[in-house]
Design an enzyme around this catalytic site. Structure first.
Site, short mmCIF file in Angstrom:
data_model
loop_
_atom_site.label_atom_id
_atom_site.label_comp_id
_atom_site.label_asym_id
_atom_site.label_seq_id
_atom_site.Cartn_x
_atom_site.Cartn_y
_atom_site.Cartn_z
N ARG A 18 3.27 -8.03 -2.97
CA ARG A 18 2.66 -9.15 -1.79
C ARG A 18 1.26 -9.83 -2.90
NH1 ARG A 18 2.57 -6.03 3.61
NH2 ARG A 18 3.47 -4.10 2.43
N GLY A 81 10.28 6.43 -2.72
CA GLY A 81 9.19 6.59 -1.29
C GLY A 81 8.42 7.18 -1.88
N GLU A 157 7.89 6.52 10.81
CA GLU A 157 7.87 4.81 10.06
C GLU A 157 8.38 4.27 10.84
OE1 GLU A 157 6.30 4.46 7.32
OE2 GLU A 157 5.63 6.42 7.66
N ASN A 230 -2.88 -4.92 0.09
CA ASN A 230 -1.48 -5.95 0.32
C ASN A 230 -0.92 -6.82 -0.67
OD1 ASN A 230 -0.32 -2.89 1.22
ND2 ASN A 230 -0.76 -3.63 2.85
N ALA A 426 -44.38 -25.87 -39.08
CA ALA A 426 -43.28 -26.53 -38.70
C ALA A 426 -42.37 -27.31 -39.24
CB ALA A 426 -43.62 -27.67 -37.41
C1 UD1 Z 1 3.24 4.51 4.06
C2 UD1 Z 1 3.68 5.63 5.07
C3 UD1 Z 1 2.89 5.60 6.17
C4 UD1 Z 1 1.93 5.01 6.66
C5 UD1 Z 1 1.40 4.07 5.37
C6 UD1 Z 1 -0.74 3.62 5.43
C7 UD1 Z 1 5.53 6.78 3.40
C8 UD1 Z 1 6.43 6.95 3.74
N1 UD1 Z 1 4.88 6.10 4.76
O1 UD1 Z 1 4.00 3.53 4.42
O2 UD1 Z 1 3.39 6.07 7.29
O3 UD1 Z 1 1.29 4.36 7.90
O4 UD1 Z 1 1.58 4.57 4.13
O5 UD1 Z 1 -0.25 3.14 4.62
O6 UD1 Z 1 5.07 7.76 3.59
N2 UD1 Z 1 3.62 4.44 -3.99
C9 UD1 Z 1 4.70 5.31 -4.67
N3 UD1 Z 1 5.50 5.77 -5.32
C10 UD1 Z 1 6.88 5.26 -4.09
C11 UD1 Z 1 6.54 4.62 -3.04
C12 UD1 Z 1 5.09 4.24 -3.27
O7 UD1 Z 1 3.75 5.74 -6.10
O8 UD1 Z 1 7.79 5.35 -4.40
C13 UD1 Z 1 3.02 4.30 -3.68
C14 UD1 Z 1 1.83 3.49 -3.54
O9 UD1 Z 1 2.04 2.03 -4.56
C15 UD1 Z 1 1.04 2.88 -2.46
C16 UD1 Z 1 1.79 4.54 -1.64
O10 UD1 Z 1 2.54 4.93 -2.52
O11 UD1 Z 1 -0.47 3.53 -3.20
C17 UD1 Z 1 1.65 3.97 0.01
O12 UD1 Z 1 3.16 3.07 -0.35
P1 UD1 Z 1 3.98 2.24 0.86
O13 UD1 Z 1 5.16 1.52 0.37
O14 UD1 Z 1 2.58 1.17 0.27
O15 UD1 Z 1 4.07 2.88 1.50
P2 UD1 Z 1 4.05 2.48 3.73
O16 UD1 Z 1 5.65 2.21 3.40
O17 UD1 Z 1 2.91 1.22 4.16
#
Ligand code: UD1
Ligand code: CA
Length: 463
Positions: A18, A81, A157, A230, A426
């Protein structure tokens, strides 16, 4: 009891779709620093060691940026994830059995005190996992905390939640303290049978309960601090909130900000008491400002050391310079890197300096360029003076002794040395060294042709 060892993992592998950017999300700046700086800084303040950043999207760029930060890196090649992301750090933390603090690279507003509380609570409870939660009015998009009374059962989630669960207002901030051996063992059991097909770190809570481990939750006092960034609207909002927090702290420490909403002061900048900062001032990078300074509107200072009692006048730009006590700079002066002012110096309007070293009391009040120059005590540089330091191939130095008086509109063709106590007439173009206490004039002699202009006028009238 021995103090429990702490390590930190910062998740920063996500793409940040985003943001609509070719730059990795965590390198977008909040109040002058890339977002990831803030959690890393907190982890360092909390003596977490090691501090590991999980990188994926734009990994090489993020690693290059953080090369000197003291952080270690773990690559997550595919973003499967949050659970998978932490698992990528398992090898690097093999044998570590203290507390693991998990932070996110895109949550810059988190406060030190909150993490202190989280860690203290987690460790005193001897919990397997303690999650930082927040009560919010608008929980959409977050994981929800499912409780039975005071007991935390699990996190669900949004996409997997029932209508009843979606109504819950206590959310997962994504920040946790874990018992390290426990969490890596639990991650082995996490699957991806859910709405997003991802390995959820949040599943670790339910696994802990099933194993009879302690699961705890701690709510933040201020839900705003857990807000993630985001998109660029949230990026700007985080910047405003961060600056407000920082500026309030500065004011409480004795710095006057005439309009704190328009003072742009980077987190590493230090400022002494009784300094007054006008609207629209930018203090950036590794900068320190002394006491009793006055900084007028539109001044930009980057990576400078400014001593006490300095007056920076409107529109001046200072980069990579040292400014001694009681100097007056500007309006609209430009100090480029390598400028060193010993103290009590005056650089007036439209003066530019670069690698210029001015001894105590030397001044250049107007329209001057001083580059690759060394200027003695109490030297006066006249209006329009230029050090001609560049011959098209090499840079050369101009060295001027103490108490020299340089008249207006002088060019020094470097390399050239001016003996102390001398006077430069100057309009001179100085190409050779000048001895001490001498007078040097290097300009063509004036000619007078009596009546010439009148004759010219008459001739024109006849035509
Ligand atoms: C996650 C949480 C959710 C919480 C939210 C808070 C999980 C499954 N869910 O959701 O409960 O309310 O954060 O903001 O954990 N990232 C990685 N590798 C990955 C996926 C993510 O490094 O494979 C990092 C992202 O860069 C980010 C953080 O993890 O810094 C959170 O990832 P994001 O995808 O934003 O999580 P949410 O779906 O928002
Ligand atoms: Ca996600």
């Amino acid at each position: 009891m021995n103090k429990i060892q702490r390590a930190a993992v910062i998740l920063a592998a996500g793409q940040g779709t985003r943001m609509k950017s070719s730059r990795p999300k965590v390198l977008h700046e909040v109040a002058g620093m890339p977002m990831v700086y803030y959690p890393l800084q907190l982890a360092a303040e909390l003596h977490c060691d090691p501090r590991l950043v999980v990188v994926g999207h734009g990994a090489a760029t993020v690693e290059a940026y953080l090369a000197d930060s003291g952080a270690g890196f773990v690559r997550q090649e595919e973003q499967l994830g949050t659970g998978h992301a932490l698992r990528c750090a398992a090898e690097a933390l093999a044998g570590f059995n203290g507390t693991l603090l998990l932070l996110c690279g895109d949550v810059p507003l988190l406060r030190r005190e909150t993490l202190d509380r989280l860690l203290a609570y987690h460790e005193s409870e001897q919990a397997a996992v303690t999650v930082l939660t927040a009560e919010v009015a608008e929980p959409r998009g977050y994981g929800r905390i499912v409780r039975a009374g005071a007991e935390v059962l699990r996190i669900v989630e949004e996409k997997d939640a029932s209508a009843e669960e979606q109504a819950l207002r206590e959310i997962n901030t994504g920040i946790y303290a874990f018992a390290a051996p426990f969490v890596f063992a639990a991650l082995e059991a996490v699957g991806c049978n859910n709405a997003q097909g991802e390995y959820y770190l949040t599943d670790v809570l339910a696994i802990a309960r099933q194993g009879g481990e302690r699961v705890r939750a701690l709510a933040t006092d201020d839900p705003a601090e857990a807000q993630g960034v985001n998109d660029r609207v949230q990026l700007a909002a985080a910047g405003v909130a961060m600056r407000r927090r920082r500026n309030e702290a500065l004011m409480r420490e004795g710095v006057t900000l005439v309009d704190p909403e328009t003072a742009y002061i980077d987190p590493a900048v230090r400022i002494g008491t009784d300094t007054v900062i006008a609207p629209g001032v930018h203090l950036q990078g590794n900068t320190s400002i002394g006491r009793d300074c006055r900084i007028e509107p539109g001044v930009v200072v980057r990576d400078c050391q400014v001593a006490d009692g300095v007056h920076l006048k409107a529109g001046s730009v200072l980069e990579g310079s040292q400014v001694g006590a009681a100097c007056a700079i500007g309006p609209m002066a430009h100090l480029r890197p390598g400028t060193v002012l010993a103290g009590h110096n005056k650089l007036g309007n439209f003066v530019e300096t670069k690698k210029a070293i001015l001894a105590e009391g030397a001044q250049a009040s107007h329209l001057t360029y001083l580059g690759d120059a060394e200027i003695g005590r109490n030297v006066n540089i006249g209006c329009g003076t230029i050090t001609c330091n560049y011959d098209g191939v090499n840079k050369h130095r101009t060295i001027i002794g103490d108490n020299v008086f340089v008249g207006s509109d002088v060019q020094f063709i470097a390399p050239v040395r001016i003996g102390s106590g001398s006077l430069i007439g100057a309009g001179s173009t100085i190409t050779r060294d000048v001895p001490e206490d001498a007078l040097a004039i290097a300009r063509s002699e004036q000619k007078i042709v009596e009546g010439w202009a009148a004759r010219k006028r008459k001739a024109r009238e006849k035509k």
